[in-house]
Write a protein that holds these residues in place. Sequence first.
Motif, PDB file in Angstrom:
ATOM      1  N   THR A  93      56.678  72.033 106.762  1.00 42.58           N
ATOM      2  CA  THR A  93      56.524  72.440 105.362  1.00 42.58           C
ATOM      3  C   THR A  93      55.138  73.010 105.113  1.00 42.58           C
ATOM      4  N   ILE A  94      54.122  72.336 105.647  1.00 45.26           N
ATOM      5  CA  ILE A  94      52.739  72.818 105.484  1.00 45.26           C
ATOM      6  C   ILE A  94      52.560  74.163 106.165  1.00 45.26           C
ATOM      7  N   ILE A  95      53.107  74.302 107.362  1.00 51.46           N
ATOM      8  CA  ILE A  95      52.975  75.553 108.112  1.00 51.46           C
ATOM      9  C   ILE A  95      53.619  76.704 107.347  1.00 51.46           C
ATOM     10  N   ARG A  96      54.796  76.479 106.773  1.00 51.11           N
ATOM     11  CA  ARG A  96      55.456  77.541 106.002  1.00 51.11           C
ATOM     12  C   ARG A  96      54.571  78.001 104.842  1.00 51.11           C
ATOM     13  N   GLU A  97      53.964  77.043 104.143  1.00 48.85           N
ATOM     14  CA  GLU A  97      53.083  77.389 103.028  1.00 48.85           C
ATOM     15  C   GLU A  97      51.875  78.202 103.516  1.00 48.85           C
ATOM     16  N   LEU A  98      51.255  77.760 104.608  1.00 49.42           N
ATOM     17  CA  LEU A  98      50.070  78.439 105.121  1.00 49.42           C
ATOM     18  C   LEU A  98      50.401  79.827 105.659  1.00 49.42           C
ATOM     19  N   GLU A  99      51.585  79.972 106.274  1.00 47.57           N
ATOM     20  CA  GLU A  99      52.002  81.294 106.743  1.00 47.57           C
ATOM     21  C   GLU A  99      52.240  82.235 105.574  1.00 47.57           C
ATOM     22  N   THR A 100      52.896  81.727 104.536  1.00 48.55           N
ATOM     23  CA  THR A 100      53.169  82.537 103.349  1.00 48.55           C
ATOM     24  C   THR A 100      51.869  83.018 102.712  1.00 48.55           C
ATOM     25  N   GLN A 101      50.862  82.173 102.749  1.00 42.26           N
ATOM     26  CA  GLN A 101      49.573  82.511 102.153  1.00 42.26           C
ATOM     27  C   GLN A 101      48.697  83.366 103.066  1.00 42.26           C
ATOM     28  N   GLY A 102      49.181  83.625 104.282  1.00 43.32           N
ATOM     29  CA  GLY A 102      48.465  84.511 105.189  1.00 43.32           C
ATOM     30  C   GLY A 102      47.356  83.872 105.986  1.00 43.32           C
ATOM     31  N   PHE A 103      47.327  82.530 106.011  1.00 40.74           N
ATOM     32  CA  PHE A 103      46.248  81.849 106.724  1.00 40.74           C
ATOM     33  C   PHE A 103      46.528  81.688 108.222  1.00 40.74           C
ATOM     34  N   LEU A 104      47.780  81.816 108.626  1.00 36.97           N
ATOM     35  CA  LEU A 104      48.155  81.561 110.016  1.00 36.97           C
ATOM     36  C   LEU A 104      48.869  82.752 110.631  1.00 36.97           C
ATOM     37  N   ILE A 105      48.804  82.825 111.952  1.00 35.75           N
ATOM     38  CA  ILE A 105      49.574  83.795 112.733  1.00 35.75           C
ATOM     39  C   ILE A 105      50.469  83.009 113.676  1.00 35.75           C
ATOM     40  N   ALA A 106      51.755  83.331 113.673  1.00 31.93           N
ATOM     41  CA  ALA A 106      52.718  82.676 114.552  1.00 31.93           C
ATOM     42  C   ALA A 106      53.238  83.686 115.573  1.00 31.93           C
ATOM     43  N   ARG A 107      53.397  83.243 116.819  1.00 33.78           N
ATOM     44  CA  ARG A 107      53.966  84.108 117.854  1.00 33.78           C
ATOM     45  C   ARG A 107      54.738  83.256 118.842  1.00 33.78           C
ATOM     46  N   ARG A 108      55.684  83.881 119.503  1.00 32.49           N
ATOM     47  CA  ARG A 108      56.483  83.195 120.508  1.00 32.49           C
ATOM     48  C   ARG A 108      55.730  83.147 121.828  1.00 32.49           C
ATOM     49  N   GLU A 109      55.796  81.982 122.484  1.00 30.09           N
ATOM     50  CA  GLU A 109      55.239  81.885 123.832  1.00 30.09           C
ATOM     51  C   GLU A 109      56.110  82.663 124.801  1.00 30.09           C
ATOM     52  N   ALA A 110      55.555  83.021 125.936  1.00 31.28           N
ATOM     53  CA  ALA A 110      56.347  83.677 126.981  1.00 31.28           C
ATOM     54  C   ALA A 110      57.411  82.712 127.492  1.00 31.28           C
ATOM     55  N   PRO A 111      58.618  83.203 127.762  1.00 34.42           N
ATOM     56  CA  PRO A 111      59.690  82.327 128.266  1.00 34.42           C
ATOM     57  C   PRO A 111      59.272  81.611 129.550  1.00 34.42           C
ATOM     58  N   LYS A 112      59.605  80.312 129.617  1.00 33.07           N
ATOM     59  CA  LYS A 112      59.245  79.517 130.788  1.00 33.07           C
ATOM     60  C   LYS A 112      60.469  78.898 131.450  1.00 33.07           C
ATOM     61  N   GLY A 113      61.627  79.290 131.029  1.00 33.67           N
ATOM     62  CA  GLY A 113      62.853  78.715 131.569  1.00 33.67           C
ATOM     63  C   GLY A 113      63.986  78.899 130.576  1.00 33.67           C
ATOM     64  N   ARG A 114      64.924  77.976 130.587  1.00 35.26           N
ATOM     65  CA  ARG A 114      66.059  78.071 129.669  1.00 35.26           C
ATOM     66  C   ARG A 114      65.630  77.744 128.251  1.00 35.26           C
ATOM     67  N   GLY A 115      66.382  78.269 127.302  1.00 39.75           N
ATOM     68  CA  GLY A 115      66.106  77.985 125.896  1.00 39.75           C
ATOM     69  C   GLY A 115      65.079  78.935 125.299  1.00 39.75           C
ATOM     70  N   SER A 116      64.993  78.876 123.999  1.00 40.15           N
ATOM     71  CA  SER A 116      64.053  79.738 123.279  1.00 40.15           C
ATOM     72  C   SER A 116      62.627  79.238 123.466  1.00 40.15           C
ATOM     73  N   PRO A 117      61.692  80.134 123.694  1.00 37.47           N
ATOM     74  CA  PRO A 117      60.285  79.706 123.818  1.00 37.47           C
ATOM     75  C   PRO A 117      59.761  79.168 122.492  1.00 37.47           C
ATOM     76  N   ALA A 118      58.828  78.275 122.574  1.00 42.88           N
ATOM     77  CA  ALA A 118      58.264  77.676 121.359  1.00 42.88           C
ATOM     78  C   ALA A 118      57.390  78.686 120.618  1.00 42.88           C
ATOM     79  N   THR A 119      57.272  78.473 119.320  1.00 40.77           N
ATOM     80  CA  THR A 119      56.364  79.272 118.500  1.00 40.77           C
ATOM     81  C   THR A 119      55.008  78.581 118.447  1.00 40.77           C
ATOM     82  N   VAL A 120      53.970  79.322 118.756  1.00 39.35           N
ATOM     83  CA  VAL A 120      52.617  78.761 118.699  1.00 39.35           C
ATOM     84  C   VAL A 120      51.862  79.379 117.520  1.00 39.35           C
ATOM     85  N   LEU A 121      50.934  78.601 117.004  1.00 36.30           N
ATOM     86  CA  LEU A 121      50.221  78.978 115.792  1.00 36.30           C
ATOM     87  C   LEU A 121      48.726  79.094 116.051  1.00 36.30           C
ATOM     88  N   SER A 122      48.095  80.016 115.360  1.00 32.23           N
ATOM     89  CA  SER A 122      46.649  80.159 115.405  1.00 32.23           C
ATOM     90  C   SER A 122      46.167  80.635 114.039  1.00 32.23           C
TER      91      SER A 122
END
Length: 338
Positions: A47-76
């Motif tokens: 919930t906090i991350i969604r608010e901070l992303e909406t306000q433009g304080f964070l950048i989210a990106r997908r990690e490079a695939p490391k196997g099966r499944g969707s790669p995790a989203t990392v924040l900076s």
Amino acid sequence: MALRGTNQEFGRPYNRRIVLETIRLHAPITRADIAKRVGLTIQTVSTIIRELETQGFLIARREAPKGRGSPATVLSMNPEGGFAVGVHVTPLGVEAALINLAGAVIGRERRDLPRVDPDTAFSEIKGLVRQLGALRPNGRMLGVGMAMPGPFDVESMSFVGPTTLEGWKDVPVRQSLTLATGLPAFIEIDLAAAAHGERLYGRGSDFRDFYYLYFGVGLGGCMVHDGTALRGAWGNAGEIGHIPVVPEGDLCPCGNRGCLERYLSLEAHERRARVIGEDQWRAEVAPIFRQAIATIENLFDPETIIVGGLAPKPLLSRLVAAASPLPNSIAARRTRTA
């Protein structure tokens, strides 16, 4: 420093702060890792991350695939997500810097204004904020912070003497700063502001407990314990410059005699070295400096003492060298590395 949140609703502002701080310290980082570090539920963190992303304080990106499944989203942090202006007013003048959300200095300006009066200072600050803001004309300005010499609200010491801002007594500083800049304003004593900066972006980030010795026009210091500056009951803890160290010594504007900053400060250096010379001044104050270091170590038991402030680094380096070897204290451990 261990950042721990609360899942109670009243703790939302605090939780936002520690989530942001955790991302700043450990980015790129996933939501799950944030939750683990701060002790919040994944739902609360999301919930906090969604608010901070909406306000433009964070950048989210997908990690490079490391196997099966969707790669995790990392924040900076999004460095361009917000900007603030830091102002430092001293008996020497006014300095201001534009800082982005990652703590990088975008621009810096200085005005040499010895013994500046309040009206002149705020007029200069208004112009400096406008000038620095032009470096990011479309940037979101979050506020302005001002550091100034203390102590605050002490009748016999505040704004008294050449190491303070004489003539500033009873000035509504915060209101004047907001009026001059049109921004939310924050005021801090300079020694604590410097210690916070050292903790966030300097050598202090390597230590859990350290003492910051602020060598400015006057002399002060601040103990940082577990990431928090120890401020005392009235916010003035650390004014070691007014510890009497020389019996029947030089008269200090505070009314005492032999205060430490009468011998160890930029004001003392300028006044005394002009008479006896640089080398002789260092030799004269080295025993007093050694005594001050031992006092700090025995009182606070820090991992290390970081010396900084307005004084040029070569001056500080030569002063530290002149004070060696240091006297014995409780900090003299075989395992000490700093």
